[in-house]
Design an enzyme around this catalytic site. Structure first.
Site, PDB file in Angstrom:
ATOM      1  CG  HIS A 158      -2.024  -0.967   1.293  1.00 37.66           C
ATOM      2  ND1 HIS A 158      -1.944  -2.100   1.549  1.00 37.66           N
ATOM      3  CD2 HIS A 158      -3.426  -0.703   0.615  1.00 37.66           C
ATOM      4  CE1 HIS A 158      -3.229  -2.863   1.448  1.00 37.66           C
ATOM      5  NE2 HIS A 158      -4.136  -1.785   0.728  1.00 37.66           N
ATOM      6  CE  LYS A 162      -3.984  -0.099   4.755  1.00 39.06           C
ATOM      7  NZ  LYS A 162      -5.091   0.008   5.283  1.00 39.06           N
TER       8      LYS A 162
HETATM    9  N1  LIG Z   1     -12.989  -1.063   2.734  1.00 36.45           N
HETATM   10  C1  LIG Z   1     -12.322  -0.679   1.587  1.00 36.45           C
HETATM   11  O1  LIG Z   1     -12.542  -1.107   0.364  1.00 36.45           O
HETATM   12  C2  LIG Z   1     -11.184   0.413   1.681  1.00 36.45           C
HETATM   13  C3  LIG Z   1     -10.779   0.829   2.944  1.00 36.45           C
HETATM   14  N2  LIG Z   1     -10.044   1.695   3.158  1.00 36.45           N
HETATM   15  C4  LIG Z   1      -9.772   2.362   4.577  1.00 36.45           C
HETATM   16  O2  LIG Z   1     -10.513   3.611   4.670  1.00 36.45           O
HETATM   17  C5  LIG Z   1      -9.828   4.308   5.675  1.00 36.45           C
HETATM   18  C6  LIG Z   1      -9.718   5.647   5.138  1.00 36.45           C
HETATM   19  O3  LIG Z   1      -8.530   5.540   4.242  1.00 36.45           O
HETATM   20  P1  LIG Z   1      -8.102   7.032   3.500  1.00 36.45           P
HETATM   21  O4  LIG Z   1      -9.186   7.499   2.729  1.00 36.45           O
HETATM   22  O5  LIG Z   1      -7.122   6.317   2.625  1.00 36.45           O
HETATM   23  O6  LIG Z   1      -7.604   7.544   4.583  1.00 36.45           O
HETATM   24  P2  LIG Z   1      -7.490   9.234   4.725  1.00 36.45           P
HETATM   25  O7  LIG Z   1      -6.804   9.494   5.862  1.00 36.45           O
HETATM   26  O8  LIG Z   1      -7.276   9.947   3.437  1.00 36.45           O
HETATM   27  O9  LIG Z   1      -9.061   9.697   5.166  1.00 36.45           O
HETATM   28  C7  LIG Z   1      -9.513   9.534   6.191  1.00 36.45           C
HETATM   29  C8  LIG Z   1     -10.538  10.737   6.628  1.00 36.45           C
HETATM   30  O10 LIG Z   1     -11.334  10.492   7.646  1.00 36.45           O
HETATM   31  C9  LIG Z   1     -11.268  11.713   8.573  1.00 36.45           C
HETATM   32  N3  LIG Z   1     -11.501  11.493   9.917  1.00 36.45           N
HETATM   33  C10 LIG Z   1     -10.860  10.775  11.199  1.00 36.45           C
HETATM   34  N4  LIG Z   1     -11.579  11.014  12.166  1.00 36.45           N
HETATM   35  C11 LIG Z   1     -12.773  11.457  11.861  1.00 36.45           C
HETATM   36  C12 LIG Z   1     -14.003  11.960  12.800  1.00 36.45           C
HETATM   37  N5  LIG Z   1     -13.928  11.921  13.964  1.00 36.45           N
HETATM   38  N6  LIG Z   1     -14.871  12.632  12.149  1.00 36.45           N
HETATM   39  C13 LIG Z   1     -14.909  12.902  10.670  1.00 36.45           C
HETATM   40  N7  LIG Z   1     -13.789  12.525  10.028  1.00 36.45           N
HETATM   41  C14 LIG Z   1     -12.696  11.784  10.548  1.00 36.45           C
HETATM   42  C15 LIG Z   1      -9.655  12.250   8.423  1.00 36.45           C
HETATM   43  O11 LIG Z   1      -9.780  13.463   8.852  1.00 36.45           O
HETATM   44  P3  LIG Z   1      -8.327  13.925   9.241  1.00 36.45           P
HETATM   45  O12 LIG Z   1      -7.123  13.890   8.181  1.00 36.45           O
HETATM   46  O13 LIG Z   1      -8.231  15.276   9.936  1.00 36.45           O
HETATM   47  O14 LIG Z   1      -7.567  12.867  10.283  1.00 36.45           O
HETATM   48  C16 LIG Z   1      -9.533  11.902   7.000  1.00 36.45           C
HETATM   49  O15 LIG Z   1     -10.037  13.035   6.316  1.00 36.45           O
HETATM   50  C17 LIG Z   1      -8.810   3.488   6.265  1.00 36.45           C
HETATM   51  O16 LIG Z   1      -9.043   2.745   7.415  1.00 36.45           O
HETATM   52  C18 LIG Z   1      -8.599   2.654   4.961  1.00 36.45           C
HETATM   53  O17 LIG Z   1      -7.842   1.488   5.138  1.00 36.45           O
HETATM   54  C19 LIG Z   1      -9.550   2.753   2.238  1.00 36.45           C
HETATM   55  C20 LIG Z   1      -9.964   2.086   0.877  1.00 36.45           C
HETATM   56  C21 LIG Z   1     -10.522   0.962   0.441  1.00 36.45           C
HETATM   57  O1  LIG Z   2      -5.852   2.259   3.141  1.00 35.72           O
HETATM   58  C1  LIG Z   2      -6.021   1.851   1.822  1.00 35.72           C
HETATM   59  O2  LIG Z   2      -5.444   2.708   0.980  1.00 35.72           O
HETATM   60  C2  LIG Z   2      -6.789   0.708   1.573  1.00 35.72           C
HETATM   61  N1  LIG Z   2      -7.313   0.054   2.586  1.00 35.72           N
HETATM   62  C3  LIG Z   2      -7.914  -1.287   2.538  1.00 35.72           C
HETATM   63  C4  LIG Z   2      -7.269  -2.471   3.201  1.00 35.72           C
HETATM   64  O3  LIG Z   2      -6.675  -2.152   4.463  1.00 35.72           O
HETATM   65  O4  LIG Z   2      -7.135  -3.370   2.689  1.00 35.72           O
HETATM   66  C5  LIG Z   2      -8.596  -1.526   1.258  1.00 35.72           C
HETATM   67  C6  LIG Z   2      -7.438  -1.408  -0.052  1.00 35.72           C
HETATM   68  O5  LIG Z   2      -6.501  -2.100   0.040  1.00 35.72           O
HETATM   69  C7  LIG Z   2      -6.986   0.037   0.175  1.00 35.72           C
END
Ligand SMILES: NC(=O)C1=CN([C@@H]2O[C@H](COP(=O)(O)OP(=O)(O)OC[C@H]3O[C@@H](n4cnc5c(N)ncnc54)[C@H](OP(=O)(O)O)[C@@H]3O)[C@@H](O)[C@H]2O)C=CC1
Ligand SMILES: O=C(O)C1=N[C@H](C(=O)O)C[C@H](O)C1
Length: 272
Positions: A158, A162
């Protein structure tokens, strides 16, 4: 006013938050009605389209989940474990579908989500893409077909932002392999090898994590035996696959009875 289902996105400024809002805004089947960020974030009070560098969408970013979720049919949440657990109590009160993509959840977080799922529909998966969910089923079948001469290793890569490891997807694949073998992952999982670790234990499932650059998400399940290897692989090159899966899950969940569901339920891939 449109009668399309109204969806709120949490973590609006995040990598997935922005991808989700674009996906929903472009969809003919749903409408974006709210965007949430954490208190103190620069985006609070701004129009979310403008904050993303585009045209106005007529939706102001808020830090108040109670207000944002009150009129939503579904909330799509890719944030952080503490935020997701907090949101689950509010989606349960508001009786709206909660689609959870957040990874890195602890067992105690998951217990709290399961409690909330007594009152609301929760769809949760460490990976919302069709390809990975199909790969979990293939992994389970291959693991069931092979004996312990085949060492199973899950290798993931990743981007360098992450924060959790192993990835949610790697854990899904490890669970699928363990299920195929008829064992509990907790009893056979090898994570974070370092130093004099001793020889690999027969029957164990290993995890390795690579972090670098802008890798969207890559997962291999390796079955390695004397004289041959099988590799099952998924490569994500565009976060749109996760956002489209999450939107599908939200629409699927609306009107369903409360419970804890996953993407296999949504995609009709559940063999149980
Ligand atoms: N299941 C799936 O298919 C996938 C899962 N993911 C998961 O999704 C999550 C997010 O990934 P990603 O978008 O890359 O991460 P980012 O860090 O880019 O985004 C997370 C966002 O959530 C915000 N956030 C955190 N706490 C709060 C809160 N209390 N209230 C409102 N907003 C909040 C963060 O704000 P701030 O920056 O201010 O902390 C940030 O804007 C991770 O756990 C990742 O592993 C990602 C891709 C695919
Ligand atoms: O954090 C990410 O970017 C992603 N998170 C998910 C994971 O933890 O598997 C899904 C995807 O791989 C991207």
């Amino acid at each position: 006013m449109s009668d399309l289902p109204g969806i709120v996105v949490t973590g609006a400024s995040g990598r997935m938050g922005q991808m989700l809002m674009r996906t929903i805004s472009d969809s003919p089947r749903a409408r974006l009605i709210g965007a949430l960020e954490r208190p103190g974030h620069d985006w609070i009070g701004q129009d979310v389209g403008v904050a993303m560098g585009g045209a106005e969408l007529g939706i102001k970013v808020t830090d108040d989940p109670l207000e944002a979720f009150a009129s939503a049919q579904a909330v799509i949440d890719f944030t952080a474990p503490a935020a997701t657990v907090e949101f689950a109590t509010i989606t349960a009160q508001a009786r709206c579908v909660h689609v959870i993509g957040t990874t890195g959840l602890s067992d105690s977080d998951i217990k709290k989500l399961d409690a909330a799922a007594r009152h609301a529909v929760i769809v949760r998966a460490g990976n919302m893409s069709l390809g990975v969910n199909l790969l979990t089923q293939l992994t389970k079948r291959v693991a069931a077909a092979l004996d312990e001469d085949f060492d199973i290793e899950v290798i993931e890569a990743h981007h360098n932002q992450k924060v959790d490891a192993p990835s949610g997807t790697a854990l899904m694949l490890g669970e699928a392999a363990a299920e195929g073998r008829g064992v509990s992952l907790d009893n056979v999982s090898d994570r974070g090898r370092d130093g004099i670790t001793g020889k690999r234990e027969r029957g164990h499932i290993g995890f390795s994590a690579i972090r670098g650059g802008d890798i969207v998400g890559e997962h291999d399940v390796l079955f390695a035996a004397p004289g041959e290897r099988i590799v099952l692989r998924h490569l994500a090159t565009d976060r749109g696959i996760f956002a489209r899966g999450a939107l599908k899950a939200a629409l699927w969940g609306i009107g369903r009875k409360p419970g804890a569901y996953d993407m296999l339920d949504v995609l009709g891939l559940n063999e149980n």
